[in-house]
Design a protein around this motif. Sequence first.
Motif, mmCIF file in Angstrom:
data_model
loop_
_atom_site.group_PDB
_atom_site.id
_atom_site.type_symbol
_atom_site.label_atom_id
_atom_site.label_comp_id
_atom_site.label_asym_id
_atom_site.label_seq_id
_atom_site.Cartn_x
_atom_site.Cartn_y
_atom_site.Cartn_z
ATOM 1 N N LEU A 5 1.038 -1.158 0.125
ATOM 2 C CA LEU A 5 -0.008 -0.033 0.006
ATOM 3 C C LEU A 5 0.874 1.089 0.064
ATOM 4 O O LEU A 5 1.752 1.322 0.843
ATOM 5 N N SER A 6 0.788 2.210 -0.983
ATOM 6 C CA SER A 6 1.658 3.229 -1.134
ATOM 7 C C SER A 6 0.439 4.413 -1.302
ATOM 8 O O SER A 6 -0.498 4.420 -1.783
ATOM 9 N N VAL A 7 1.043 5.426 -0.611
ATOM 10 C CA VAL A 7 0.181 6.787 -0.663
ATOM 11 C C VAL A 7 1.166 7.842 -0.728
ATOM 12 O O VAL A 7 2.190 8.150 0.077
ATOM 13 N N GLU A 8 1.161 8.269 -1.857
ATOM 14 C CA GLU A 8 2.109 9.161 -2.501
ATOM 15 C C GLU A 8 1.349 10.568 -2.633
ATOM 16 O O GLU A 8 0.028 10.786 -3.016
ATOM 17 N N ASP A 9 2.123 11.757 -2.427
ATOM 18 C CA ASP A 9 1.665 13.089 -2.846
ATOM 19 C C ASP A 9 2.593 13.873 -3.544
ATOM 20 O O ASP A 9 3.930 13.476 -3.510
ATOM 21 N N ASP A 10 2.348 14.945 -4.078
ATOM 22 C CA ASP A 10 3.343 15.799 -4.709
ATOM 23 C C ASP A 10 3.685 17.037 -3.857
ATOM 24 O O ASP A 10 3.800 18.166 -4.591
ATOM 25 N N GLY A 11 3.678 16.873 -2.631
ATOM 26 C CA GLY A 11 4.093 17.896 -1.514
ATOM 27 C C GLY A 11 5.687 17.926 -1.562
ATOM 28 O O GLY A 11 6.207 17.543 -2.291
ATOM 29 N N PRO A 12 6.080 18.758 -0.739
ATOM 30 C CA PRO A 12 7.620 19.062 -0.399
ATOM 31 C C PRO A 12 8.298 17.682 -0.066
ATOM 32 O O PRO A 12 9.428 17.787 -0.326
ATOM 33 N N GLY A 13 7.809 16.712 0.326
ATOM 34 C CA GLY A 13 8.597 15.454 0.658
ATOM 35 C C GLY A 13 9.078 15.495 2.149
ATOM 36 O O GLY A 13 9.069 16.363 2.806
ATOM 37 N N ILE A 14 9.627 14.304 2.442
ATOM 38 C CA ILE A 14 10.051 14.127 3.951
ATOM 39 C C ILE A 14 11.684 14.134 3.752
ATOM 40 O O ILE A 14 12.256 13.305 2.833
ATOM 41 N N PRO A 15 12.517 14.890 4.415
ATOM 42 C CA PRO A 15 13.925 14.949 4.258
ATOM 43 C C PRO A 15 14.410 13.479 4.511
ATOM 44 O O PRO A 15 13.831 12.849 5.552
ATOM 45 N N GLU A 16 15.347 12.779 3.897
ATOM 46 C CA GLU A 16 15.894 11.589 4.073
ATOM 47 C C GLU A 16 16.026 11.218 5.766
ATOM 48 O O GLU A 16 16.011 10.169 5.911
ATOM 49 N N ALA A 17 16.686 12.397 6.224
ATOM 50 C CA ALA A 17 17.214 11.916 7.634
ATOM 51 C C ALA A 17 15.964 11.910 8.731
ATOM 52 O O ALA A 17 16.241 11.203 9.649
ATOM 53 N N ASP A 18 14.811 12.473 8.089
ATOM 54 C CA ASP A 18 13.622 12.284 9.085
ATOM 55 C C ASP A 18 12.771 11.326 8.564
ATOM 56 O O ASP A 18 11.670 10.670 9.248
ATOM 57 N N ARG A 19 12.909 10.137 7.776
ATOM 58 C CA ARG A 19 12.079 9.338 7.153
ATOM 59 C C ARG A 19 11.837 8.189 8.267
ATOM 60 O O ARG A 19 10.504 7.667 8.316
#
Length: 175
Positions: A117-131
């Motif tokens: 299940l993937s929920v994707e959006d076209d927002g600013p994203g999550i910095p890799e360090a915070d994922r």
Amino acid sequence: VAAEAVRLSSLLDDLLALARADAGQRSPAVAVDLVAAAAAAVARAELVKPPDHVDQATAGSDRDGPVVELVAPTPAAVAATPSEVALVLDNLIDNGRTYARSVVRVIVLPAGRWVRLSVEDDGPGIPEADRRRVFDRFTRLRPEAGGGSGLGLALVAALVQGRGGTATAGATPTG
């Protein structure tokens, strides 16, 4: 007062769900049609006013909020309870709607014994360090986005892990 009562009630429901997950108190799993559950969650999202966005530079300018799409090319079932699946979907879609510019895409892909299940959006994203950190309780990377308590993704992770799955955050080409 009424709006605050609703917010506090929702917060309490989330805290109780997390406490039950911590204690291992789960109802027996049944086969839940994930495609039908996702379609119902998308329909619920369309009925609810979208969350306020941070600002027009990082969010959609459409006052009706982002479009929520379902991509489910084939049937898929998961072993859980209908309420667990609904909580996971509602929290992921709500999170996506908070940060999306124009679209939130819910994708259901069976893969053998598993379902992705993937929920994707076209927002600013999550910095890799915070994922990884976004799944911690009371974590809010963008408090200025409003509303949330920082429990939604923690609840998602607890419910998914409680049924033997994993919850991860990543990046897409659009956000």
